[in-house]
Design a protein around this motif. Structure first.
Motif, PDB file in Angstrom:
ATOM      1  N   LYS A  45       0.820  -1.220   0.000  1.00 45.64           N
ATOM      2  CA  LYS A  45       0.000   0.000   0.000  1.00 45.64           C
ATOM      3  C   LYS A  45       0.854   1.271   0.000  1.00 45.64           C
ATOM      4  CE  LYS A  45      -0.563   0.191   5.045  1.00 45.64           C
ATOM      5  NZ  LYS A  45       0.176   1.450   5.211  1.00 45.64           N
ATOM      6  N   ASP A  46       2.120   1.155   0.420  1.00 47.15           N
ATOM      7  CA  ASP A  46       3.010   2.318   0.484  1.00 47.15           C
ATOM      8  C   ASP A  46       3.949   2.426  -0.719  1.00 47.15           C
ATOM      9  OD1 ASP A  46       1.966   2.891   3.017  1.00 47.15           O
ATOM     10  OD2 ASP A  46       3.442   1.609   4.008  1.00 47.15           O
ATOM     11  N   ALA A  47       3.934   1.418  -1.588  1.00 50.57           N
ATOM     12  CA  ALA A  47       4.963   1.317  -2.627  1.00 50.57           C
ATOM     13  C   ALA A  47       4.895   2.474  -3.629  1.00 50.57           C
ATOM     14  CB  ALA A  47       4.830  -0.017  -3.349  1.00 50.57           C
ATOM     15  N   PHE A  48       3.703   2.831  -4.095  1.00 52.01           N
ATOM     16  CA  PHE A  48       3.600   3.903  -5.096  1.00 52.01           C
ATOM     17  C   PHE A  48       4.143   5.218  -4.537  1.00 52.01           C
ATOM     18  CE2 PHE A  48       1.431   7.426  -7.168  1.00 52.01           C
ATOM     19  CZ  PHE A  48       1.731   7.168  -8.500  1.00 52.01           C
ATOM     20  N   ASP A  49       3.738   5.562  -3.325  1.00 53.10           N
ATOM     21  CA  ASP A  49       4.209   6.814  -2.721  1.00 53.10           C
ATOM     22  C   ASP A  49       5.722   6.794  -2.531  1.00 53.10           C
ATOM     23  OD1 ASP A  49       1.657   7.828  -2.650  1.00 53.10           O
ATOM     24  OD2 ASP A  49       1.299   7.271  -0.559  1.00 53.10           O
ATOM     25  N   CYS A  50       6.257   5.621  -2.199  1.00 53.49           N
ATOM     26  CA  CYS A  50       7.707   5.506  -2.007  1.00 53.49           C
ATOM     27  C   CYS A  50       8.437   5.694  -3.334  1.00 53.49           C
ATOM     28  CB  CYS A  50       8.037   4.162  -1.372  1.00 53.49           C
ATOM     29  SG  CYS A  50       9.622   4.125  -0.517  1.00 53.49           S
ATOM     30  N   TYR A  51       7.855   5.180  -4.406  1.00 46.70           N
ATOM     31  CA  TYR A  51       8.447   5.407  -5.734  1.00 46.70           C
ATOM     32  C   TYR A  51       8.425   6.895  -6.090  1.00 46.70           C
ATOM     33  CZ  TYR A  51       9.488   0.747  -7.578  1.00 46.70           C
ATOM     34  OH  TYR A  51      10.062  -0.467  -7.817  1.00 46.70           O
ATOM     35  N   LYS A  52       7.344   7.588  -5.731  1.00 46.95           N
ATOM     36  CA  LYS A  52       7.264   9.027  -5.998  1.00 46.95           C
ATOM     37  C   LYS A  52       8.356   9.782  -5.249  1.00 46.95           C
ATOM     38  CE  LYS A  52       4.373  11.065  -7.914  1.00 46.95           C
ATOM     39  NZ  LYS A  52       4.362  11.590  -9.308  1.00 46.95           N
ATOM     40  N   ILE A  53       8.602   9.363  -3.998  1.00 53.81           N
ATOM     41  CA  ILE A  53       9.682   9.975  -3.222  1.00 53.81           C
ATOM     42  C   ILE A  53      11.018   9.709  -3.902  1.00 53.81           C
ATOM     43  CG2 ILE A  53      10.965   9.839  -1.043  1.00 53.81           C
ATOM     44  CD1 ILE A  53       8.227   9.232   0.303  1.00 53.81           C
ATOM     45  N   ALA A  54      11.230   8.460  -4.319  1.00 51.93           N
ATOM     46  CA  ALA A  54      12.495   8.083  -4.966  1.00 51.93           C
ATOM     47  C   ALA A  54      12.735   8.918  -6.213  1.00 51.93           C
ATOM     48  CB  ALA A  54      12.489   6.599  -5.314  1.00 51.93           C
ATOM     49  N   SER A  55      11.668   9.193  -6.966  1.00 50.96           N
ATOM     50  CA  SER A  55      11.818   9.946  -8.220  1.00 50.96           C
ATOM     51  C   SER A  55      12.221  11.396  -7.974  1.00 50.96           C
ATOM     52  CB  SER A  55      10.519   9.893  -9.020  1.00 50.96           C
ATOM     53  OG  SER A  55       9.494  10.617  -8.354  1.00 50.96           O
ATOM     54  N   SER A  56      12.050  11.874  -6.731  1.00 52.89           N
ATOM     55  CA  SER A  56      12.380  13.263  -6.417  1.00 52.89           C
ATOM     56  C   SER A  56      13.742  13.420  -5.750  1.00 52.89           C
ATOM     57  CB  SER A  56      11.305  13.853  -5.494  1.00 52.89           C
ATOM     58  OG  SER A  56      11.382  13.265  -4.195  1.00 52.89           O
ATOM     59  N   LEU A  57      14.366  12.323  -5.385  1.00 53.51           N
ATOM     60  CA  LEU A  57      15.616  12.398  -4.617  1.00 53.51           C
ATOM     61  C   LEU A  57      16.826  12.557  -5.535  1.00 53.51           C
ATOM     62  CD1 LEU A  57      15.040   9.670  -1.879  1.00 53.51           C
ATOM     63  CD2 LEU A  57      14.946  12.157  -1.609  1.00 53.51           C
ATOM     64  N   PRO A  58      17.825  13.313  -5.082  1.00 53.55           N
ATOM     65  CA  PRO A  58      19.039  13.489  -5.896  1.00 53.55           C
ATOM     66  C   PRO A  58      19.877  12.216  -5.946  1.00 53.55           C
ATOM     67  CG  PRO A  58      19.318  14.543  -3.750  1.00 53.55           C
ATOM     68  CD  PRO A  58      17.885  14.099  -3.827  1.00 53.55           C
ATOM     69  N   PHE A  59      20.515  12.016  -7.094  1.00 55.20           N
ATOM     70  CA  PHE A  59      21.434  10.910  -7.329  1.00 55.20           C
ATOM     71  C   PHE A  59      20.771   9.538  -7.124  1.00 55.20           C
ATOM     72  CE2 PHE A  59      24.315  14.434  -6.870  1.00 55.20           C
ATOM     73  CZ  PHE A  59      25.291  14.165  -7.836  1.00 55.20           C
ATOM     74  N   ILE A  60      19.470   9.490  -7.393  1.00 61.87           N
ATOM     75  CA  ILE A  60      18.719   8.231  -7.379  1.00 61.87           C
ATOM     76  C   ILE A  60      18.140   8.021  -8.777  1.00 61.87           C
ATOM     77  CG2 ILE A  60      16.651   7.047  -6.548  1.00 61.87           C
ATOM     78  CD1 ILE A  60      18.800   6.990  -4.488  1.00 61.87           C
ATOM     79  N   LYS A  61      18.372   6.826  -9.317  1.00 59.80           N
ATOM     80  CA  LYS A  61      17.797   6.479 -10.618  1.00 59.80           C
ATOM     81  C   LYS A  61      16.970   5.200 -10.457  1.00 59.80           C
ATOM     82  CE  LYS A  61      18.909   5.358 -15.430  1.00 59.80           C
ATOM     83  NZ  LYS A  61      19.984   5.102 -16.428  1.00 59.80           N
TER      84      LYS A  61
END
Length: 422
Positions: A182-198
């Motif tokens: 249930k938290d996975a989509f939101d966590c992906y959204k966070i990941a997409s905003s973080l620096p030096f994360i692909k």
């Protein structure tokens, strides 16, 4: 022999068990017991089952090396073209030391430390399988300091019951592994905003010693809609990692072929118009489990009205699976004997009632006889300890009529040398 030999590389010749063309009596005389013995031919055959499943299928195998991380075994898999699923900085060091390609390494595990993340980034691994939001922030922080982009996937917990032992179940919501579905989509959204994360993938792993395809299919049915939602929101996914967990035959289990799992996954991905995704598998036990045996010697026979015991020189510190999981391993006699069989529990010298390797086995044995504990290639030596100040066994690779010591037996001085007195 009272039990059926299931390992095709164990052969009875002139009443003596051989592994391929090497007599186990010969190995015990040369090297002693307890002794782990592996079949190189069996390892190659196990690999070929997976290779035949993934070839021409846009797929990759990353050996789950926590099953067995002996350097010689890792080198075999490097030479065969395998990638690696690691869960620690120590495992990373092992793979790199035998020439493993860092671009074929995925790094799983819930508690990655800063030094482990740093080393993995500097090594240029294929992917981190991120298991929490906190870990995601930590990787971004370290990657930013190093100015190295971190390729990541999120390990999503699909809450699928693998119907296996609770200690090796990893895909339920009460397990410590992965990010709640249930938290996975939101966590992906966070990941997409973080620096030096692909973001490059998505990962799930539901458990170990699986004997059916249905849990894999159930996990994919949960994950595929999430992937489509991510793509619709411009979050690019290049691969799906369905983990490992395929079981082996310890007693009478009937296990699917790896190709069955790959074909089922490809069918579901094609059905969802996601067949372009690279498929990653992380098998461990099914690549090495039935390629190894534990050779042990009978020290004493103990008979009573209630119970008979065979006391051997191997113990729970050498093979903890029966004590930890109540697991079953076939037991064979190296030398066939005639006469009335008795029912025995096979136990070791460790000062614990949990120190047993097998229970209620019909055997005809004498002191100094040799026994084989089968299916001991996975989660045996890697889980060994020095409990009761016992030294760990030697390990040997058999290749036809040749054998190679791939780990020397410890000495007492080895286990004392890191300790000091005040």
């Amino acid at each position: 022999m009272t039990n059926q030999i299931k390992n095709p590389y164990l052969k009875l010749k002139n009443n003596i068990l051989h592994l391929e063309d090497i007599s186990l009596e010969f190995l015990s005389e040369k090297i002693g017991t307890p002794l782990y013995v592996y079949s190189r031919a069996n390892i190659k055959d196990s690999w070929n089952r997976y290779y035949n499943a993934i070839k021409n299928n846009n797929a990759m195998v990353c050996y789950g090396m926590k099953a067995n991380s002996n350097l010689a075994i890792l080198k075999e898999f490097v030479n065969l073209g395998s990638g690696f699923d690691i869960v620690s900085g120590g495992e990373l060091e092992r793979v790199l030391s035998v020439g493993g390609d860092p671009k074929k390494i995925v790094f799983s595990g819930v508690g990655k430390q800063e030094w482990e993340i740093k080393n993995a980034l500097e090594s240029g691994i294929k992917c981190f399988n991120v298991e929490s939001e906190a870990e995601l922030y930590k990787i971004s922080q370290i990657a930013s300091a190093l100015k190295i982009t971190a390729p990541i996937s999120l390990r999503v917990n699909p809450d699928v019951d693998a119907k296996t032992h609770p200690y090796i179940s990893t895909g339920l919501k009460e397990n410590k592994f992965g990010i709640a579905f249930k938290d996975a989509f939101d966590c992906y959204k966070i990941a997409s905003s973080l620096p030096f994360i692909k973001i490059i993938g998505i990962d799930c792993h539901i458990g170990s010693q699986l004997t059916e395809i249905s849990p894999f299919s159930a996990a994919l049915e949960k994950i595929i809609p999430l992937i489509k939602n991510l793509i619709d929101n411009n979050i690019n996914i290049k691969h799906i990692d369905i983990g490992g967990g395929l079981g082996i035959t310890y007693k009478d289990e009937i296990v699917p072929d790896p190709k069955d799992i790959v074909d089922a996954a490809r069918f579901k991905l094609k059905e969802a118009n996601l067949n372009h995704l690279e498929l990653i598998l992380e098998p461990g036990r099914s690549l090495i489990g039935n390629s190894g045996i534990l050779l042990t010697k009978v020290l004493y026979l103990k008979h009573s009205d209630d119970k008979n015991f065979i006391i051997v020189d191997a113990a729970m510190n050498d093979l903890i699976r029966p004590a930890l999981y109540q697991s079953y391993h076939e037991v064979q006699q190296v030398k066939a004997r005639t006469g009335q069989a008795r029912e025995y529990d096979i136990v070791g010298p460790v000062c614990e009632s949990a120190d047993w390797l097998a229970k209620n086995r019909l055997l005809t044995v004498k002191e100094n006889d040799l026994l084989v504990i089968e299916s001991a290639g996975a989660y045996c030596t890697t889980m060994a300890s020095n409990y009761n100040s016992r030294v760990k066994p030697a390990e040997v690779m058999v290749d036809g009529s040749e054998y190679y010591i791939i780990k020397n037996r410890e000495k007492l001085s080895d286990i004392l040398k890191f300790e000091t007195t005040i």
